[in-house]
Write an enzyme that holds these catalytic residues in place. Structure first.
Site, short mmCIF file in Angstrom:
data_model
loop_
_atom_site.label_atom_id
_atom_site.label_comp_id
_atom_site.label_asym_id
_atom_site.label_seq_id
_atom_site.Cartn_x
_atom_site.Cartn_y
_atom_site.Cartn_z
N ASP A 82 -12.46 -9.66 -0.55
CA ASP A 82 -13.99 -9.84 -0.13
C ASP A 82 -14.42 -9.01 -0.81
O ASP A 82 -14.73 -8.05 -1.74
CB ASP A 82 -13.71 -9.47 1.46
N ASN B 218 1.87 -4.41 -3.41
CA ASN B 218 0.49 -5.17 -3.25
C ASN B 218 -0.05 -3.59 -2.63
O ASN B 218 0.01 -3.05 -2.10
CB ASN B 218 0.27 -6.13 -2.06
N HIS C 52 -10.91 -5.80 -2.29
CA HIS C 52 -11.75 -5.56 -1.19
C HIS C 52 -12.73 -4.85 -1.73
O HIS C 52 -12.58 -3.55 -2.04
CB HIS C 52 -11.26 -4.43 -0.03
N GLU D 264 0.68 -1.23 -0.46
CA GLU D 264 -0.20 0.00 -0.15
C GLU D 264 0.97 0.73 -0.10
O GLU D 264 0.99 2.01 0.76
CB GLU D 264 -1.14 0.06 1.07
N GLU E 158 -5.98 -9.96 -1.50
CA GLU E 158 -7.81 -10.29 -0.35
C GLU E 158 -8.75 -9.96 -0.33
O GLU E 158 -9.01 -9.29 0.09
CB GLU E 158 -6.84 -9.30 0.57
#
Length: 476
Positions: free
Chosen positions: A270, A204, A240, A163, A268
């Site tokens: 979701d 990432n 996300h 990030e 990651e």
């Protein structure tokens, strides 16, 4: 979507998996020939991809969680155990124990590990931010070298930089940028490569899944790094999402990074919904999951997709976004949701419903009375036209049960669509549930649980009688 990274990490660390009768490896039922009978990892591997999950905190000690993780996934990402505040809480003092626990779990189940992460503005111990600027590079390089060397040969890929960008595409002004400028990015990648040349090294980030200012800035950075010979190996799209908002440009974005010669993984995943989750939102979530899987399948250099958490009980979402949640493929009780079926279907599993003609023979033999060798309890949770049922067999006899077969009759109109911890056939009427490879032995006083999802036409009642290996059980 703006994600608060620190809040996510803290929520994940604090989360403990709910103790529930859970879905381990979905077993075969006659009414759903492919998706329910073949684990996600098997389907993904057949496509040349992996399907991963995240474990952190107490999750690794919960057998329901770890059995499901090992049965369905073939990649593990430690949620917090490899971050700087855990691995080097004070300068030069290392703590790899938590990360070693997850690596050992993964190795014992033939799962690969994604290292997460080495350099991140968040979850830094206070001493790092207090380091004089002229010493930051040395501290960063020492940390990367020590951690990557410790796990050399055990980590498939590292999120070396995590990030680094603001939403407008500018770089975050953290301790590393303030001391070294943008050069810290290439230096971190080179340092990690020197410590383990075989690991794939990633940058990432979140909100880079589609084409926008942030992903454009990362694309330019990647081009520049590769032109300089920096051993950058991949781009991690965190994934996300808010339900219904998977970017339409995601595939094109993945393809442009892949065209640079980089791997592009979803790291990651979701997909959060407003609670309580409606059937419509869960169907849209299923569509979203399938879209992500299909985008990965369409890109040769997409090695796979990892979900953040095993089930909704593990998710960081409710703790960070009040009123939202239900973001994974498994619910709070680790039962598969529509997103599981859509994922399995996208990976090549079949959800074709087959019709079987059976002949029922009626006999005049009366059922034997219950005896003291087994007790069965069950619970049903029904909605609209569907239900889930969880069944527990208790061995009340004096000897072990080695291999079990439980016969019972479903209410009229009920048809099983998926099952876990047992192989059940046929899908309706008089059915038999048999153990799978890992749960066939039940010691005296022990128990075993399994369950299933079913469609119904109005009658949601549970079976009234159960026979274990030919012996009728008491019900409780």
């Amino acid at each position: 979507m703006s994600v608060t990274s620190t809040a996510r990490a803290r929520a994940a660390l604090a989360a403990t998996a709910a103790l529930a009768v859970g879905g381990l490896l979905l077993a075969c039922v006659s009414s759903q020939a492919g998706a329910a009978s073949t684990g996600l990892k098997t389907l993904a591997e057949a496509k040349g991809k992996y399907i991963g999950t995240e474990l952190t905190g107490n999750m690794v000690y919960n057998s329901t969680v770890t059995s499901l993780a090992a049965g369905q996934f073939d990649m593990v990402t430690p949620g917090n155990e490899m971050k700087w505040d855990t691995t080097e809480p004070s300068n030069g003092s290392y703590n790899f124990g938590p990360g070693d626990t997850i690596v050992s779990f993964a190795q014992s189940h033939n799962m690969r590990v994604r290292g997460h992460n080495l350099v991140w503005h968040s979850q830094l111990p206070g001493w790092v931010n207090g380091v004089p600027r002229n010493q930051v590079q040395g501290v960063m390089e020492s940390h990367i070298t020590a951690e990557v060397s410790h796990y050399k040969g055990k980590i498939y890929a590292w999120d070396v930089i995590n990030e680094p960008f603001n939403e407008d595409g500018s770089l975050r002004q953290d301790a590393f940028y303030n001391a070294m400028g943008s050069g810290y990015l290439a230096d971190a990648i080179r340092t990690a490569h020197a410590a383990d040349p075989s690991a794939v090294l990633y940058i990432n980030d979140y909100n880079i899944e589609g084409e926008n200012a942030k992903s454009n800035a990362l694309y330019s950075l990647a081009q520049s790094m590769l032109a300089q010979g920096v051993p950058l190996g991949g781009i991690g799209l965190e994934g996300h999402f808010i339900v219904g908002q998977v970017p339409s440009s995601m595939l094109a974005n993945m393809q442009r990074f892949a065209a640079l010669g980089l791997d592009v993984a979803v790291t990651e995943l979701d997909d959060r919904v407003q609670l309580p989750a409606s059937s419509g939102s869960l169907q849209q979530q299923a569509t979203d999951y399938a879209t992500v899987i299909n985008d990965c399948l369409a890109v040769t250099r997409c090695p796979g997709v990892s979900q953040w958490g095993v089930g909704d009980a593990d998710s960081w979402i409710p703790g960070t976004f009040p009123g939202q949640g239900a973001a994974t493929m498994y619910d709070n009780n680790y039962q598969p949701k529509p997103a599981y079926n859509s994922t399995a279907t996208a990976l090549g599993g079949s959800t074709t419903t087959t019709t079987t003609t059976t002949t029922t023979t009626t006999t005049t033999t009366s059922s034997p009375p219950p005896n003291s060798t087994c007790t069965v309890t069950d619970s049903v949770n029904a909605w609209n036209t569907g239900l889930t049922e969880n069944i527990t067999i208790v061995n009340t006899g004096t000897g072990p049960v080695n291999g079990w077969s439980l016969a019972f009759t479903l209410a009229g109109g009920q048809t099983i669509t998926s099952a876990w911890n047992a192989a059940i056939s046929p899908g309706s009427g008089q059915v038999t549930a048999k153990n799978v490879s890992y749960n066939g032995s039940v010691p005296p006083g022990g128990s075993v649980s399994f369950g299933f999802q079913a469609n119904h036409t109005g009658d949601t009642s549970a079976p009234t009688a159960f026979t274990l290996n030919g012996t009728r059980c008491a019900t409780g």
